[in-house]
Design a protein around this motif. Sequence first.
Motif, short mmCIF file in Angstrom:
data_model
loop_
_atom_site.label_atom_id
_atom_site.label_comp_id
_atom_site.label_asym_id
_atom_site.label_seq_id
_atom_site.Cartn_x
_atom_site.Cartn_y
_atom_site.Cartn_z
N ASP A 1 -89.60 5.74 11.47
CA ASP A 1 -88.87 5.37 10.27
C ASP A 1 -88.46 3.90 10.31
OD1 ASP A 1 -87.29 6.06 7.78
OD2 ASP A 1 -85.66 5.42 9.10
N VAL A 2 -88.00 3.43 11.48
CA VAL A 2 -87.64 2.02 11.62
C VAL A 2 -88.87 1.14 11.40
CG1 VAL A 2 -86.91 0.24 13.27
CG2 VAL A 2 -85.65 2.39 13.11
N ALA A 3 -90.02 1.55 11.95
CA ALA A 3 -91.25 0.78 11.76
C ALA A 3 -91.64 0.71 10.29
CB ALA A 3 -92.38 1.39 12.59
N ALA A 4 -91.49 1.81 9.58
CA ALA A 4 -91.82 1.83 8.15
C ALA A 4 -90.87 0.93 7.37
CB ALA A 4 -91.77 3.25 7.62
N GLU B 1 -92.90 -6.99 3.77
CA GLU B 1 -93.73 -7.15 2.58
C GLU B 1 -93.01 -7.85 1.44
OE1 GLU B 1 -94.99 -3.20 1.77
OE2 GLU B 1 -96.78 -3.32 3.05
N THR B 2 -91.69 -7.88 1.47
CA THR B 2 -90.95 -8.54 0.39
C THR B 2 -91.12 -10.05 0.42
OG1 THR B 2 -88.90 -8.70 1.69
CG2 THR B 2 -89.23 -6.70 0.38
N VAL B 3 -91.44 -10.62 1.60
CA VAL B 3 -91.57 -12.08 1.70
C VAL B 3 -92.86 -12.52 2.38
CG1 VAL B 3 -89.09 -12.48 1.68
CG2 VAL B 3 -90.26 -12.17 3.86
N ALA B 4 -93.48 -11.68 3.17
CA ALA B 4 -94.65 -12.09 3.95
C ALA B 4 -95.87 -12.24 3.05
CB ALA B 4 -94.94 -11.09 5.05
N ALA B 5 -96.65 -13.28 3.33
CA ALA B 5 -97.89 -13.48 2.59
C ALA B 5 -98.96 -12.50 3.06
CB ALA B 5 -98.39 -14.91 2.78
N SER B 6 -98.84 -12.04 4.30
CA SER B 6 -99.82 -11.10 4.84
C SER B 6 -99.23 -10.43 6.07
CB SER B 6 -101.11 -11.85 5.22
OG SER B 6 -102.11 -10.95 5.64
N ARG B 7 -99.77 -9.26 6.42
CA ARG B 7 -99.38 -8.54 7.62
C ARG B 7 -100.63 -8.14 8.39
NH1 ARG B 7 -97.68 -3.69 5.70
NH2 ARG B 7 -97.29 -2.99 7.83
N ALA B 8 -100.50 -8.11 9.71
CA ALA B 8 -101.60 -7.67 10.56
C ALA B 8 -101.07 -6.60 11.51
CB ALA B 8 -102.17 -8.84 11.37
N VAL B 9 -101.77 -5.47 11.57
CA VAL B 9 -101.37 -4.36 12.44
C VAL B 9 -102.19 -4.44 13.72
CG1 VAL B 9 -101.19 -1.87 12.67
CG2 VAL B 9 -100.77 -2.95 10.44
N LEU C 1 -97.15 -13.02 8.36
CA LEU C 1 -97.34 -14.42 7.98
C LEU C 1 -96.24 -14.76 6.99
CD1 LEU C 1 -99.18 -16.91 8.28
CD2 LEU C 1 -100.43 -16.09 6.26
N VAL C 2 -95.29 -15.60 7.42
CA VAL C 2 -94.05 -15.78 6.67
C VAL C 2 -93.88 -17.23 6.24
CG1 VAL C 2 -91.54 -15.48 6.76
CG2 VAL C 2 -93.03 -13.97 8.10
N ARG D 1 -84.06 -15.70 7.50
CA ARG D 1 -83.51 -14.51 6.85
C ARG D 1 -84.28 -13.26 7.25
NH1 ARG D 1 -84.66 -11.63 2.23
NH2 ARG D 1 -86.20 -13.16 1.48
N LEU D 2 -85.60 -13.34 7.26
CA LEU D 2 -86.40 -12.17 7.62
C LEU D 2 -86.16 -11.79 9.07
CD1 LEU D 2 -88.47 -10.05 6.87
CD2 LEU D 2 -90.27 -11.68 7.51
#
Length: 284
Positions: free
Chosen positions: A191-194, A201-209, A231-232, A239-240
């Motif tokens: 749940d914390v990971a989600a 996702e509210t600010v990142a331009a991209s995410r990598a798992v 990628l922020v 803030r993030l």
Amino acid sequence: MNTGPNPLVRVPGEGAGEMSYVYAVGRQGPALDGLATRLPGVDGRPLRPVDGGGLCALVSPVPADTFGEQGLTAQMEDLDRLEAVARAHHAVVDAAFAETSVLPMRLATVYLDDARVADMLVRQRSEFQELLGRLEGHVELGVKVYADPRTAAVPAQPAAPPAGAGAGRAYLRRRQAQQRDSQDVYRAASDVAARAARLAETVAASRAVHRPQQGQLASRPGVNVANEACLVPREHLERLRRELSILADDVPGVSIEVTGPWAPYSFATAVVAEGAGADGGGPR
């Protein structure tokens, strides 16, 4: 920092003497030129800038006998040596990223000579320029979530009754309670990971798992249940980081680790195009 092992890359057809080891690619200009004069590369060898197509690659000479095919194989099998090469590689990339936007090349990307490096820059100019434009003003944050049921607050269990039939039943009840506690911790970690992913996702331009880290690669006790990179934009970095770092507060048995900012390894590692090198090779 997400420093998971990148595959070693070579360009076949190497001969005797020296080869050109490429660390990073950026826009041609004084930032990388100046860095090359004051920072060493692998084994302390001097850096030099190689220009082509309006781009600049940071390069150092390396011996062909140790960075050719057989030499690289031997270095991959020597973990201490591989770590030394990786540390030197990342030191150059991080120093360059502190000066300007750069694309990290994969670990041990080597060419026969500087002329072939310049040719690579010209041929991949459009790809590199597009990546540099996308990453301008961004940094990478690493986010790892850990579950450790041993650190969760578990209600005290009543003492086991004297030996006999009752002792076995009491033992099973304790084991079942421990299993339920562990399952609760892993569910809470998920749940914390989600929540971390939604927040990023509210600010990142991209995410990598990335693959969760295990054993010596894991930096904290417990099980790494999530390992991601974001990628922020620089203006949202602090803030993030602050909001991510408190997500696991008051969640027993769960912790979150936020690392960086790093050069955008997870989003910018440049790919050597097929056709690089003297023999038209260069597969990763």
